[in-house]
Design a protein around this motif. Structure first.
Motif, PDB file in Angstrom:
ATOM      1  N   GLN A  96       8.076   0.187 -12.545  1.00 28.39           N
ATOM      2  CA  GLN A  96       8.355  -0.447 -11.259  1.00 28.39           C
ATOM      3  C   GLN A  96       8.706   0.590 -10.197  1.00 28.39           C
ATOM      4  N   TYR A  97       8.387   0.238  -8.972  1.00 22.44           N
ATOM      5  CA  TYR A  97       8.875   1.022  -7.835  1.00 22.44           C
ATOM      6  C   TYR A  97      10.356   0.714  -7.632  1.00 22.44           C
TER       7      TYR A  97
ATOM      8  N   ASN B  26       0.864  -0.966  -2.804  1.00 22.21           N
ATOM      9  CA  ASN B  26       0.818  -1.703  -4.064  1.00 22.21           C
ATOM     10  C   ASN B  26       0.466  -3.181  -3.902  1.00 22.21           C
TER      11      ASN B  26
ATOM     12  N   ALA C  10       7.219   0.422  -2.781  1.00 20.88           N
ATOM     13  CA  ALA C  10       6.019  -0.234  -3.284  1.00 20.88           C
ATOM     14  C   ALA C  10       4.995  -0.469  -2.168  1.00 20.88           C
TER      15      ALA C  10
ATOM     16  N   LEU D  39       5.610  -7.319  -6.232  1.00 17.60           N
ATOM     17  CA  LEU D  39       5.223  -6.146  -5.456  1.00 17.60           C
ATOM     18  C   LEU D  39       5.760  -4.865  -6.085  1.00 17.60           C
ATOM     19  N   LEU D  40       6.909  -4.952  -6.746  1.00 17.05           N
ATOM     20  CA  LEU D  40       7.502  -3.773  -7.370  1.00 17.05           C
ATOM     21  C   LEU D  40       6.724  -3.305  -8.599  1.00 17.05           C
ATOM     22  N   ASN D  41       6.035  -4.209  -9.275  1.00 16.89           N
ATOM     23  CA  ASN D  41       5.385  -3.869 -10.545  1.00 16.89           C
ATOM     24  C   ASN D  41       4.182  -2.966 -10.335  1.00 16.89           C
ATOM     25  N   LYS D  42       4.198  -1.810 -10.985  1.00 15.72           N
ATOM     26  CA  LYS D  42       3.072  -0.882 -10.910  1.00 15.72           C
ATOM     27  C   LYS D  42       1.946  -1.354 -11.832  1.00 15.72           C
TER      28      LYS D  42
END
Length: 362
Positions: free
Chosen positions: A190-191, A202, A197, A182-185
């Motif tokens: 990353q958020y 996201n 995120a 979920l953090l990966n843009k």
């Protein structure tokens, strides 16, 4: 439309009128069930933008002889009650026994194994059953696995969040949609937190998450009623996430901790440690409380948080715990979808048309 005047209409026109009437009735029925789902492609919506049905205590052998039968309903969520057996260093799955298993998991290694063999296996075996079932149903939408840690973790005795993550990795592998995912843009980077995120929207689409599982964890009933337990599952796992992030090892984590029990405002303010608050984007509590007028549930939807509403049958007017009419149950899921639930949890095990229902949220 069978009267004498209608019979005088030419047959082609009569057929067209009947088709139009049938279509109108279908649209009306979908609306009565609260469903714009017929007009919306829910697979293309973000995961946080849909509502599904979920099964409470799915592991119970009196409910389903085999866990795979619960998955066969098409449900969007299963629930497993987990005990940390410090004596055998196993994660046991049962309703009320710390030291023995009481469940419908059979430790399948192939689809043929899913509906045969002895049950009452440990958590890893339940996860094996899920993995094998998903392998045989590759198009199945994302599945939430809800873990209730009945007595919490016992990290000092070897039963830690890290050990649970290792078990999940060993038995579900890359099927798990992780907090780090979920953090990966999409464009790289990353958020800073799960909160950032989620609020940015996201989440992948349901189609992108097909065949995947998302695991949430909540404190258990025994833990919450234990006056000597001052570090509950939700807080302990969030602290673990915080620690992994600081070490650059967040990808080791498989679980989203949930804020348990419905509460007005931002329920994360209950955590005095403000550094862990941004790690909560899943919330889990009683549906009737969420809908009693004291809680603005649109807040969860606006921030794209996941909201698990439990005991859907107890929202007024109450429905039968196990076997309401399909129409009433579908209408209840639609009602909770309108109230911004992500999952309407229930015990309607015989209603596969309800369990497989997916609606746009809000």
């Amino acid at each position: 439309m069978t009267g004498p005047l209608f019979r005088r209409v030419p047959s082609r026109l009569r057929a067209a009128l009947l088709g139009l009437l049938t279509a109108c009735l279908a649209i009306t029925a979908a609306g009565a069930a609260g469903g714009t789902s017929a007009a919306a492609d829910t697979d293309s919506l973000p995961f946080s933008g849909t509502t599904g049905s979920g099964l409470h205590n799915t592991y119970d052998p009196s409910t389903f002889p085999y866990l795979a039968q619960a998955l066969d309903t098409g449900t969007s969520m299963i629930e497993l009650d987990v005990w940390d057996d410090v004596f055998t260093q196993e994660w046991k799955v049962s309703h009320d026994s710390l030291t023995s298993n009481g469940n419908n998991c059979v430790n399948a290694s192939s689809p043929a194994d899913l509906y045969t063999g002895g049950a009452n296996k440990d958590l890893e075996s339940c996860l094996d059953d899920v993995r094998v079932w998903l392998g045989a149903h590759p198009g199945h939408g994302p599945l939430i696995i809800k873990l209730e840690m009945k007595a919490g973790f016992q990290a000092s005795l070897g039963m830690s969040p890290a050990k649970l993550d290792q078990s999940i990795s060993s038995h579900l592998g890359n099927l798990v949609y992780k907090p780090s995912d979920l953090l990966n843009k999409p464009g790289g980077g990353q958020y800073a937190s799960l909160d950032a995120a989620a609020t940015a929207g996201n989440w992948p689409t349901r189609q992108q998450l097909a065949g995947k599982v998302l695991i949430e964890v909540i404190p258990g009933t025994v833990e919450e009623n234990n006056p000597t337990d001052t570090l509950w599952t939700d807080q302990e796992y969030a602290q673990y996430l915080n620690s992994l992030k600081s070490q650059g090892k967040l990808s080791q984590a498989n679980i989203f901790p949930a804020v348990h029990n419905a509460q007005s405002g931002d329920p994360r303010t209950r955590y005095s440690d403000t550094s862990i608050r941004p790690w909560f984007v899943v919330f889990d509590g009683d549906a009737a409380t969420y809908l009693n007028g004291s809680i603005d549930t649109s807040w969860y939807d606006t921030h794209h948080y996941l909201l698990i509403m439990t005991d859907a049958q107890n929202v007024a007017p109450t429905l039968d715990d196990v076997n309401p009419s399909s129409a009433d149950a579908q209408a209840r899921v639609a009602q909770l979808a309108k109230a911004h639930a992500t999952i309407a949890s229930n015990d309607w095990r015989g209603l596969s048309d309800v369990q497989s229902l997916v609606l746009p949220r809000g």
